[in-house]
Motif scaffolding. Structure first.
Motif, PDB file in Angstrom:
ATOM      1  N   TYR A   1       0.457  -1.136  -0.237  1.00 46.66           N
ATOM      2  CA  TYR A   1      -0.032  -0.380  -0.520  1.00 46.66           C
ATOM      3  C   TYR A   1       0.779   1.385   0.281  1.00 46.66           C
ATOM      4  N   SER A   2       2.154   1.183   0.173  1.00 45.41           N
ATOM      5  CA  SER A   2       2.976   2.745   0.640  1.00 45.41           C
ATOM      6  C   SER A   2       3.447   3.325  -1.106  1.00 45.41           C
ATOM      7  N   GLU A   3       3.176   2.382  -2.109  1.00 48.55           N
ATOM      8  CA  GLU A   3       3.118   3.829  -2.995  1.00 48.55           C
ATOM      9  C   GLU A   3       1.667   4.291  -3.101  1.00 48.55           C
ATOM     10  N   LEU A   4       0.368   3.613  -2.924  1.00 49.12           N
ATOM     11  CA  LEU A   4      -0.541   4.458  -3.325  1.00 49.12           C
ATOM     12  C   LEU A   4      -0.660   5.619  -2.151  1.00 49.12           C
ATOM     13  N   PHE A   5      -0.724   4.920  -0.884  1.00 45.33           N
ATOM     14  CA  PHE A   5      -0.494   6.090   0.207  1.00 45.33           C
ATOM     15  C   PHE A   5       0.470   7.615  -0.114  1.00 45.33           C
TER      16      PHE A   5
ATOM     17  N   GLU B   1      -2.195  18.825  -3.994  1.00 42.71           N
ATOM     18  CA  GLU B   1      -4.126  19.857  -4.656  1.00 42.71           C
ATOM     19  C   GLU B   1      -4.092  19.653  -6.087  1.00 42.71           C
ATOM     20  N   VAL B   2      -3.873  17.835  -5.878  1.00 40.66           N
ATOM     21  CA  VAL B   2      -3.549  17.333  -7.724  1.00 40.66           C
ATOM     22  C   VAL B   2      -3.882  16.013  -7.545  1.00 40.66           C
ATOM     23  N   ASP B   3      -4.492  15.239  -8.800  1.00 43.25           N
ATOM     24  CA  ASP B   3      -4.390  14.434  -8.888  1.00 43.25           C
ATOM     25  C   ASP B   3      -3.671  13.512  -8.220  1.00 43.25           C
ATOM     26  N   GLY B   4      -3.176  12.575  -7.435  1.00 46.58           N
ATOM     27  CA  GLY B   4      -1.873  11.695  -7.105  1.00 46.58           C
ATOM     28  C   GLY B   4      -1.859  10.892  -7.863  1.00 46.58           C
ATOM     29  N   SER B   5      -2.975  10.115  -8.397  1.00 48.94           N
ATOM     30  CA  SER B   5      -2.529   9.213  -9.785  1.00 48.94           C
ATOM     31  C   SER B   5      -1.484   9.632 -10.816  1.00 48.94           C
ATOM     32  N   SER B   6      -1.973  10.394 -10.276  1.00 52.84           N
ATOM     33  CA  SER B   6      -1.250  11.041 -12.378  1.00 52.84           C
ATOM     34  C   SER B   6       0.708  11.766 -11.749  1.00 52.84           C
ATOM     35  N   LEU B   7       0.577  11.614 -10.845  1.00 47.56           N
ATOM     36  CA  LEU B   7       2.078  11.947 -10.943  1.00 47.56           C
ATOM     37  C   LEU B   7       2.628  11.169 -10.841  1.00 47.56           C
TER      38      LEU B   7
ATOM     39  N   LEU C   1       1.050  13.124  -1.576  1.00 50.06           N
ATOM     40  CA  LEU C   1       1.498  14.035  -2.063  1.00 50.06           C
ATOM     41  C   LEU C   1       0.737  14.998  -3.064  1.00 50.06           C
ATOM     42  N   GLY C   2      -0.765  13.791  -3.653  1.00 46.01           N
ATOM     43  CA  GLY C   2      -1.808  14.766  -4.247  1.00 46.01           C
ATOM     44  C   GLY C   2      -2.654  15.736  -3.068  1.00 46.01           C
ATOM     45  N   LYS C   3      -2.934  15.457  -2.050  1.00 50.63           N
ATOM     46  CA  LYS C   3      -3.706  16.083  -1.068  1.00 50.63           C
ATOM     47  C   LYS C   3      -2.179  17.583  -0.806  1.00 50.63           C
TER      48      LYS C   3
END
Length: 173
Positions: free
Chosen positions: A23-27, A37-43, A32-34
């Motif tokens: 779960y660490s990368e998703l976390f 203030e962006v969609d973290g999955s797009s980083l 980072l997304g928060k």
């Protein structure tokens, strides 16, 4: 939170999670997304030659992540940052003798009470420091003393949280 001029800020995020490693990368992406203030999955996350992660499109945002069974910790900053987490368990004296300076060993062995906590504190501080530098285990642990760091404005903070020790190395004003 938007990046601000010369503000020096480090924030720590902690999560108890049974499958921490998977779960660490998703976390990290969520944190980072928060932060940005962006969609973290797009980083776009990259890793340097020593294994330190960084954001390709946000060179002024630094983060580091660590996990142990049951917990994840992520540190985010506008300056380089390193973080480590360890569960407090019975320590191995040979590891302390092999990887710690004489001063650090004296600190751990000074009193039988709380040796496990002192060992975990030194270990996490060493890990956080080498991760902060960005070269990981390429730096011999015996080459520096985390109880006597003398770098200007570099601090290692250590917290004990629910059976874990967390250390964060970062710049401070």
């Amino acid at each position: 939170m938007k990046v601000k001029g010369y503000l020096k800020m480090t924030k720590l995020y902690f999560l108890k999670k049974e499958n921490a490693a998977t779960y660490s990368e998703l976390f990290a992406r969520n944190v980072l997304g928060k932060w940005l203030e962006v969609d973290g999955s797009s980083l776009s996350i990259s890793i340097n030659e020593f294994g330190k992660p960084y954001l390709r499109d946000y060179p002024n945002i630094h983060y580091n992540i660590s996990h142990k069974k049951g917990a994840i910790v992520c540190a985010v900053s506008d300056e380089p940052v390193g973080v480590d987490i360890e569960r407090i368990t019975n320590f191995n004296k040979r590891i302390a003798e092999r990887f710690f300076t004489q001063n650090e060993q004296t600190y751990i062995f000074a009193d039988k009470r709380n040796q496990d906590q002192r060992f975990a504190k030194v270990w996490t501080r060493k890990e956080a420091y080498v991760k902060w530098i960005g070269k990981g285990m390429m730096i011999p642990f015996t080459s520096f003393d985390v109880l006597q760091l003398d770098h200007n404005n570099v601090f290692i903070n250590t917290e004990f949280v629910g059976g874990y020790v967390i250390s964060v190395c970062h710049y401070s004003i």
